[in-house]
Design an enzyme around this catalytic site. Sequence first.
Site, short mmCIF file in Angstrom:
data_model
loop_
_atom_site.label_atom_id
_atom_site.label_comp_id
_atom_site.label_asym_id
_atom_site.label_seq_id
_atom_site.Cartn_x
_atom_site.Cartn_y
_atom_site.Cartn_z
N GLU A 87 45.25 31.90 43.74
CA GLU A 87 44.22 31.51 42.90
C GLU A 87 42.81 31.30 43.41
O GLU A 87 41.98 31.56 42.69
CB GLU A 87 44.66 30.06 42.45
CG GLU A 87 43.95 29.41 41.36
CD GLU A 87 43.78 30.17 39.90
OE1 GLU A 87 43.00 30.49 39.49
OE2 GLU A 87 45.02 30.51 39.58
N GLU A 94 36.37 35.71 39.86
CA GLU A 94 35.74 35.60 38.53
C GLU A 94 34.37 35.12 38.56
O GLU A 94 33.46 35.45 37.83
CB GLU A 94 36.73 34.56 37.91
CG GLU A 94 37.88 34.83 37.22
CD GLU A 94 38.88 34.05 36.44
OE1 GLU A 94 38.52 32.92 36.81
OE2 GLU A 94 39.81 34.28 35.96
#
Length: 138
Positions: A87, A94
Amino acid sequence: MHEAKPPELGLDPSQESPFKGKTGLRRVWNAFNYSIAGLKAAYLCEDAFRQEVWLAVLLIPAALLLPVPWLGRGLMIASVLLVLVVELLNSAIEAVVDRVSLENHRLAKRAKDIGSAAVLVSLLTVLAVWACVLLEAA
């Protein structure tokens, strides 16, 4: 055959970050502080990371309390920590994609989708590891 020179390999020291020059304990200390800043940023800015941290807060103590062999316990905890690592990497991808451009682009979408798929695979790994360890212990 022609040997590539450092600048051709992207190894030109003049193009490096000024923070790359640190060595020894100073470098380790700086790296530690950057890591803590990254964890704080991920926790404060990324809902998915925050949810997965709370999942880890529940699952890691559960793994320590369950009557399973030590190897299984280690695999259970490692699989949960893997989700956090993936993550963090997905959030970094991102952030970089969004830094480059906020407009919709097929390559930006692909990068984000692949990062998300990596998180999904890590979560499925948790399910598989925990199922295998718990079924073996039963």
